[in-house]
Motif scaffolding. Structure first.
Motif, PDB file in Angstrom:
ATOM      1  N   GLY A  93       0.899  -1.310  -0.140  1.00 57.71           N
ATOM      2  CA  GLY A  93      -0.007   0.130  -0.071  1.00 57.71           C
ATOM      3  C   GLY A  93       0.752   1.303  -0.081  1.00 57.71           C
ATOM      4  N   THR A  94       1.926   1.281  -0.430  1.00 58.10           N
ATOM      5  CA  THR A  94       3.026   2.420  -0.545  1.00 58.10           C
ATOM      6  C   THR A  94       2.424   3.454  -1.243  1.00 58.10           C
ATOM      7  OG1 THR A  94       4.802   0.938  -0.221  1.00 58.10           O
ATOM      8  CG2 THR A  94       5.324   3.154  -0.717  1.00 58.10           C
ATOM      9  N   PHE A  95       1.975   3.358  -2.324  1.00 54.27           N
ATOM     10  CA  PHE A  95       1.191   4.319  -3.187  1.00 54.27           C
ATOM     11  C   PHE A  95      -0.174   4.350  -3.287  1.00 54.27           C
ATOM     12  CE2 PHE A  95       5.654   4.081  -4.351  1.00 54.27           C
ATOM     13  CZ  PHE A  95       6.227   5.358  -4.199  1.00 54.27           C
ATOM     14  N   HIS A  96      -0.718   3.599  -2.437  1.00 50.10           N
ATOM     15  CA  HIS A  96      -2.336   3.594  -2.693  1.00 50.10           C
ATOM     16  C   HIS A  96      -3.101   4.746  -2.664  1.00 50.10           C
ATOM     17  CE1 HIS A  96      -6.354   1.626  -2.522  1.00 50.10           C
ATOM     18  NE2 HIS A  96      -6.544   2.375  -1.680  1.00 50.10           N
ATOM     19  N   ARG A  97      -2.733   5.503  -1.488  1.00 45.22           N
ATOM     20  CA  ARG A  97      -3.528   6.951  -1.456  1.00 45.22           C
ATOM     21  C   ARG A  97      -3.106   7.967  -2.475  1.00 45.22           C
ATOM     22  NH1 ARG A  97      -2.422   7.647   5.037  1.00 45.22           N
ATOM     23  NH2 ARG A  97      -3.990   6.056   5.769  1.00 45.22           N
ATOM     24  N   ARG A  98      -1.647   7.749  -2.903  1.00 41.52           N
ATOM     25  CA  ARG A  98      -1.496   8.914  -3.908  1.00 41.52           C
ATOM     26  C   ARG A  98      -2.233   8.336  -5.300  1.00 41.52           C
ATOM     27  NH1 ARG A  98       4.005   7.493  -6.890  1.00 41.52           N
ATOM     28  NH2 ARG A  98       2.664   5.917  -7.621  1.00 41.52           N
ATOM     29  N   ASP A  99      -2.070   7.011  -5.576  1.00 35.30           N
ATOM     30  CA  ASP A  99      -2.663   6.747  -6.812  1.00 35.30           C
ATOM     31  C   ASP A  99      -4.246   6.668  -6.707  1.00 35.30           C
ATOM     32  OD1 ASP A  99      -0.499   6.154  -7.829  1.00 35.30           O
ATOM     33  OD2 ASP A  99      -0.427   3.804  -7.252  1.00 35.30           O
ATOM     34  N   GLU A 100      -4.732   6.701  -5.822  1.00 34.74           N
ATOM     35  CA  GLU A 100      -6.275   7.017  -5.647  1.00 34.74           C
ATOM     36  C   GLU A 100      -6.683   8.615  -5.585  1.00 34.74           C
ATOM     37  OE1 GLU A 100      -8.524   5.616  -2.391  1.00 34.74           O
ATOM     38  OE2 GLU A 100      -8.743   3.728  -3.050  1.00 34.74           O
ATOM     39  N   ALA A 101      -5.635   9.275  -5.255  1.00 33.99           N
ATOM     40  CA  ALA A 101      -6.071  10.714  -5.531  1.00 33.99           C
ATOM     41  C   ALA A 101      -5.888  11.393  -6.629  1.00 33.99           C
ATOM     42  CB  ALA A 101      -5.065  11.488  -4.426  1.00 33.99           C
ATOM     43  N   ARG A 102      -4.959  10.566  -7.618  1.00 35.80           N
ATOM     44  CA  ARG A 102      -4.646  10.920  -9.077  1.00 35.80           C
ATOM     45  C   ARG A 102      -5.453  10.093  -9.970  1.00 35.80           C
ATOM     46  NH1 ARG A 102       2.028  10.961  -8.944  1.00 35.80           N
ATOM     47  NH2 ARG A 102       2.321  12.724  -7.777  1.00 35.80           N
ATOM     48  N   ASN A 103      -6.343   9.291  -9.457  1.00 31.19           N
ATOM     49  CA  ASN A 103      -7.131   8.397 -10.081  1.00 31.19           C
ATOM     50  C   ASN A 103      -6.458   7.457 -11.300  1.00 31.19           C
ATOM     51  OD1 ASN A 103      -9.683   9.129  -9.380  1.00 31.19           O
ATOM     52  ND2 ASN A 103      -9.624  10.991 -10.605  1.00 31.19           N
TER      53      ASN A 103
ATOM     54  N   ARG B   7      -5.552   0.821 -11.780  1.00 33.87           N
ATOM     55  CA  ARG B   7      -4.504  -0.396 -11.431  1.00 33.87           C
ATOM     56  C   ARG B   7      -3.924  -1.040 -12.362  1.00 33.87           C
ATOM     57  NH1 ARG B   7      -4.434  -3.112  -6.633  1.00 33.87           N
ATOM     58  NH2 ARG B   7      -5.604  -2.253  -4.977  1.00 33.87           N
ATOM     59  N   ASP B   8      -4.588  -0.829 -13.782  1.00 34.26           N
ATOM     60  CA  ASP B   8      -4.143  -1.443 -14.993  1.00 34.26           C
ATOM     61  C   ASP B   8      -2.700  -0.563 -15.655  1.00 34.26           C
ATOM     62  OD1 ASP B   8      -6.127  -3.460 -14.823  1.00 34.26           O
ATOM     63  OD2 ASP B   8      -7.335  -2.345 -16.094  1.00 34.26           O
ATOM     64  N   SER B   9      -2.725   0.598 -15.229  1.00 34.19           N
ATOM     65  CA  SER B   9      -1.807   1.517 -15.423  1.00 34.19           C
ATOM     66  C   SER B   9      -0.352   1.041 -14.939  1.00 34.19           C
ATOM     67  CB  SER B   9      -1.857   2.980 -14.686  1.00 34.19           C
ATOM     68  OG  SER B   9      -0.721   3.665 -15.194  1.00 34.19           O
ATOM     69  N   SER B  10       0.722   1.452 -15.789  1.00 30.68           N
ATOM     70  CA  SER B  10       2.120   1.005 -15.617  1.00 30.68           C
ATOM     71  C   SER B  10       2.594   1.818 -14.324  1.00 30.68           C
ATOM     72  CB  SER B  10       3.114   1.291 -16.620  1.00 30.68           C
ATOM     73  OG  SER B  10       3.072   2.525 -17.143  1.00 30.68           O
ATOM     74  N   LYS B  11       1.827   2.946 -14.108  1.00 31.15           N
ATOM     75  CA  LYS B  11       2.234   3.872 -12.952  1.00 31.15           C
ATOM     76  C   LYS B  11       1.706   3.697 -11.646  1.00 31.15           C
ATOM     77  CE  LYS B  11       3.404   7.885 -15.822  1.00 31.15           C
ATOM     78  NZ  LYS B  11       4.602   7.810 -15.628  1.00 31.15           N
ATOM     79  N   TYR B  12       0.825   2.647 -11.657  1.00 31.87           N
ATOM     80  CA  TYR B  12       0.206   2.213 -10.285  1.00 31.87           C
ATOM     81  C   TYR B  12       1.269   1.518  -9.539  1.00 31.87           C
ATOM     82  CZ  TYR B  12      -3.245   0.566  -6.992  1.00 31.87           C
ATOM     83  OH  TYR B  12      -3.817   0.390  -5.795  1.00 31.87           O
ATOM     84  N   GLY B  13       1.390   2.120  -8.338  1.00 31.15           N
ATOM     85  CA  GLY B  13       2.279   1.424  -7.282  1.00 31.15           C
ATOM     86  C   GLY B  13       3.726   1.553  -7.586  1.00 31.15           C
ATOM     87  N   THR B  14       3.898   2.381  -8.388  1.00 30.95           N
ATOM     88  CA  THR B  14       5.462   2.624  -8.900  1.00 30.95           C
ATOM     89  C   THR B  14       5.776   4.069  -8.668  1.00 30.95           C
ATOM     90  OG1 THR B  14       4.978   3.039 -10.896  1.00 30.95           O
ATOM     91  CG2 THR B  14       5.213   0.804 -10.428  1.00 30.95           C
ATOM     92  N   PHE B  15       7.123   4.489  -8.693  1.00 29.83           N
ATOM     93  CA  PHE B  15       7.471   5.838  -9.101  1.00 29.83           C
ATOM     94  C   PHE B  15       8.678   5.758  -9.982  1.00 29.83           C
ATOM     95  CE2 PHE B  15      10.663   4.435  -5.794  1.00 29.83           C
ATOM     96  CZ  PHE B  15      11.652   4.975  -6.164  1.00 29.83           C
ATOM     97  N   ASP B  16       8.918   6.868 -10.535  1.00 29.36           N
ATOM     98  CA  ASP B  16      10.010   6.785 -11.756  1.00 29.36           C
ATOM     99  C   ASP B  16      10.953   8.272 -11.281  1.00 29.36           C
ATOM    100  OD1 ASP B  16       8.497   9.160 -12.775  1.00 29.36           O
ATOM    101  OD2 ASP B  16       7.307   7.492 -14.174  1.00 29.36           O
TER     102      ASP B  16
END
Length: 162
Positions: free
Chosen positions: A77-87, A90-99
């Motif tokens: 759940g490291t980026f769960h809140r961030r990803d929800e806030a940004r909509n 889960r199918d996105s390559s950016k979900y649950g990651t950082f670059d």
């Protein structure tokens, strides 16, 4: 690319006093004078300069790596809140990651909530380094987050009448 790894590992609030960050990797000797070491590094994804978790490994001074575990940001759940806030889907390559792309002045892992990762590292290292967590501190420090975090209200003790 600087991941600002030292800041990330500081945020995890690991109790190992004999530790250092070299490049993007955390090294520790949880039991001073013992043969075992801990190494934690960021794990890449199939996309260039994109990170999807951590890899914790126990290293023996003579035998090399003897065990390792992958800790994905999604699973903890490291980026769960961030990803929800940004909509972020889960199918996105950016979900649950950082670059490597991030806002100026912010770490690339902005919005990370490290509590789940810290708990997983604690659970893993308790097997290999028993007693280290208890000896470090009786009060658990709460890791801060690179983003704002709203904590739930404390649970009230339930009272049952008979």
């Amino acid at each position: 690319m600087s991941l600002r790894a030292a800041e990330f590992f500081t945020e995890l609030c690991l109790p190992f006093t004999d530790s250092t960050v070299v490049g993007n990797t955390y090294y520790a000797a949880p039991v001073p004078g013992g043969p075992l070491r801990l190494r934690i590094s960021f794990t890449g994804t199939v996309y260039a300069d994109t990170y999807g978790g951590l890899r914790a490994a126990v290293i023996h001074a003579d035998r090399g790596e003897i065990d390792a575990v992958a800790l994905s940001f999604v699973d903890h759940g490291t980026f769960h809140r961030r990803d929800e806030a940004r909509n972020t889907s889960r199918d996105s390559s950016k979900y649950g990651t950082f670059d490597k792309y991030h806002r100026p002045g912010q770490p690339p892992w902005e919005g990370a909530v490290t509590t789940g990762l810290r708990d997983a590292i604690e659970q893993y290292t308790r097997v290999w380094f028993p007693g280290v967590w208890e000896a470090a501190s009786p009060v658990r420090a709460v890791g801060r987050s690179a983003g704002t975090t709203v904590l739930p209200p404390p649970a009230r003790p339930s009272v049952r009448s008979r």
